[in-house]
Design a protein around this motif. Structure first.
Motif, mmCIF file in Angstrom:
data_model
loop_
_atom_site.group_PDB
_atom_site.id
_atom_site.type_symbol
_atom_site.label_atom_id
_atom_site.label_comp_id
_atom_site.label_asym_id
_atom_site.label_seq_id
_atom_site.Cartn_x
_atom_site.Cartn_y
_atom_site.Cartn_z
ATOM 1 N N GLY A 18 48.541 41.616 36.750
ATOM 2 C CA GLY A 18 47.164 41.341 36.326
ATOM 3 C C GLY A 18 46.964 41.373 34.827
ATOM 4 O O GLY A 18 45.827 41.444 34.347
ATOM 5 N N PHE A 19 48.064 41.337 34.102
ATOM 6 C CA PHE A 19 47.959 41.358 32.641
ATOM 7 C C PHE A 19 48.671 40.125 32.090
ATOM 8 O O PHE A 19 49.888 40.016 32.158
ATOM 9 N N ALA A 75 49.657 46.353 37.763
ATOM 10 C CA ALA A 75 50.710 46.444 36.744
ATOM 11 C C ALA A 75 51.951 45.697 37.221
ATOM 12 O O ALA A 75 52.116 45.484 38.426
ATOM 13 N N GLY A 100 47.677 40.449 40.268
ATOM 14 C CA GLY A 100 47.009 41.646 39.780
ATOM 15 C C GLY A 100 47.835 42.909 39.856
ATOM 16 O O GLY A 100 48.926 42.918 40.418
ATOM 17 N N VAL A 122 36.755 45.275 39.661
ATOM 18 C CA VAL A 122 35.400 44.712 39.762
ATOM 19 C C VAL A 122 34.739 44.788 38.392
ATOM 20 O O VAL A 122 34.815 45.850 37.752
#
Ligand code: UDP
Length: 195
Positions: A136-137, A110, A108, A164
């Motif tokens: 996270g991308f 950047a 997760g 969340v």
């Protein structure tokens, strides 16, 4: 296991120390153990998000992260011993992981952030056994590789920073088949640790 119902979400009555001890036991127990840090935002979201509500109701541990949750407890005559903030809890879990050489996977934030976070945390707690990291991308193909890497690496503690409720859903949808693994949604904690 003592829990207080906070607007429909069962929140565990634990100190930071007890939370750490509980997690330590989870590594020995079968199945995937999801740990959530509940603040007012998460509790409110769970009121209209059925999936999140079910996940939190079945979580291995839900700690009271946030003054709103502590306050809600007091209103019901239930006292939480202390706030267990997500960032503090992840730091404490990493400190314990350093001590016990527990394999950790970090997912997760950047690109580069989790790596920087780990470097900073290691300055405080000593070297960690980090078996993998990923930002996270990612697309579906990368996701399959991430899940595979988590399984193959033997990670016991998986920190998931996707926000969340994405992180809680991701853990419960994608990691449910793991055994003796603790996965915790840590929100913006990597950003804080990296800063
Ligand atoms: N994030 C991510 N992938 C996504 C969406 C978010 O990696 O698809 C990361 C984002 O970079 C940040 C964290 O998830 O590090 C969410 O932080 P935030 O403080 O918004 O968390 P929340 O308030 O939702 O707990």
């Amino acid at each position: 296991r003592k829990q207080v119902d906070v607007l429909g979400v069962p929140v565990d009555v634990v100190t930071m120390k007890e939370a750490i001890q509980r997690v330590q036991h989870m590594y020995e127990e079968p199945g995937l153990h999801l740990v959530a840090t509940a603040n007012a935002e998460m509790v409110m979201l769970a009121r209209r998000d059925k999936e999140l509500h079910t996940i939190l109701s079945n979580a291995a541990l839900v700690v009271a992260d946030g003054a709103g949750v502590l306050w809600a407890g007091e209103q019901k005559g239930q006292h939480f011993p202390e706030r267990v903030a997500g960032c503090d809890l992840s730091m404490a879990l990493l400190a314990e992981a350093a001590k016990r050489r527990t394999p950790v996977y970090c997912l997760g934030a950047a690109p580069g952030v989790a790596e920087q976070a780990i470097r900073n945390v290691e300055k405080k707690v000593g070297s960690l056994v980090v078996v993998g990291t990923h930002s996270g991308f990612f697309d579906d193909r990368e996701e399959a590789r991430i899940i595979d890497a988590i399984v193959q690496s033997g990670a016991k503690l998986v920190l998931v920073a996707l926000g969340v409720p994405k992180q809680e859903k991701w853990i419960s949808q994608k990691l449910a088949h793991l055994d003796g693994v603790v996965a915790i949604g840590i929100g913006g904690s990597f950003d804080v640790m990296a800063g």
